[in-house]
Design an enzyme around this catalytic site. Structure first.
Site: not given
Length: 303
Positions: A118, A120, A129-130, A197, A213, A215, A219, A224
């Site tokens: 999440r 990004r 897994a393909r 899968r 990076d 910065h 965040h 987290r």
């Protein structure tokens, strides 16, 4: 590429400039710093930019170097660097922190990876897994780590679940993990990996290389490492912080002081504190959050 452009490029002279001071490898010559997380997981720091720093300094110097280019001053004293970094972080001057980057090799359960992705603002390349068969590795918490649903946080769990139900959950995981045997058998019969899968649980492990990076990493860590985040991803975030702190100790200290262990007050909260009146809202969640902040600000005040 045309011949004319090739000729122009060949004319470019690259000067290999010798440093004015001695530099050292901030990772001490190691190709990776690795920490085990949970049963099969890990986080490894595999590279950082800058990789070299002046002797007597840390990679924090790169933040100051970028900031000072604005007014033409080079790297100054280490003590001045600390004050500058704290000023930059305190006043949210973010671009100098983007000059420091970290590359990690991470192994985690899919359910953690889906929360992680999440964020990004990183570069990611994940195990596919393909193209490949997933390894037979699943996250399996201990019975003490099975938590009941939080009454105050719809997204989270809090204290341990009573043992009988916790064991039922672990038995459920055992049954789900048996799907791996069927997955392998079907692949051997010719089923495509990209379809095989989809019957596997999100407790199965995946891995990726993740570059970000400083910065944007701060965040990620602010969210987290927070006590409201899921414990499993919090364990990974804490590990990442432990890995980067020796490399950028001054920036990490500023992050703790001005972000992670700081409080943000709204206009309504400031007014309530200033006047000693209740929070001017009927929103129950806002009131609860304000009461929690007051406990931190005024720990010796009776409720």
């Amino acid at each position: 590429m045309g011949l004319d452009i090739q000729t122009e490029i060949d004319k470019i002279v690259i000067e290999k400039v010798k440093p004015e001071v001695e530099y050292y490898d901030v990772m001490g010559g190691s190709h990776r710093w690795e920490v085990k997380v949970h049963d099969h997981g890990k986080v490894a720091l595999v590279d950082t930019m800058p990789r070299l720093a002046p002797v007597g300094q840390t990679a924090d110097f790169s933040i100051c170097q970028a900031a000072r280019v604005s007014y033409g001053a080079g790297t100054k004293k280490v003590t001045e660097d600390k004050g500058l970094i704290r000023y930059l972080y305190r006043h949210q001057h973010t671009s100098p922190f983007e000059m420091v980057e970290f590359k990690f090799h991470c192994v985690m359960p899919v359910f953690i990876a889906r929360q992680w992705i999440r964020h990004r603002t990183a570069n990611v390349n994940e195990y596919s897994a393909r193209y490949s068969v997933l390894p037979d590795k699943f996250y399996h918490p201990s019975i003490e780590e099975v938590r009941k649903q939080s009454t105050s946080n719809r997204q989270g769990g809090e204290e341990a679940l009573e043992p009988k139900t916790a064991q039922e959950f672990l038995d459920y995981l055992d049954k789900v993990e048996e799907n791996y045997k069927t997955y392998n058998e079907l692949l051997e019969k010719g089923l495509s990996r990209e379809l095989g899968r989809i019957g596997l649980p999100v407790s199965i492990y995946t891995e990726w290389y993740w570059k970000i990076d400083l910065h944007n990493l701060f965040h990620f860590l602010r969210l987290r490492m927070d006590s409201h985040s899921q414990k499993e991803i919090r364990d990974y975030a804490n590990t990442i912080f432990a890995l980067i702190r020796p490399i950028v100790p001054v920036a990490c200290e500023a992050f703790i002081d001005y972000a992670f262990e700081s409080l943000k007050l709204t206009r309504l909260e400031i007014e309530a504190i200033r006047t000693g009146s209740p929070l001017n809202t009927t929103n129950k969640r806002e009131i609860e959050e304000f009461e929690e902040k007051k406990k931190l600000l005024f720990p010796n005040t009776q409720a």
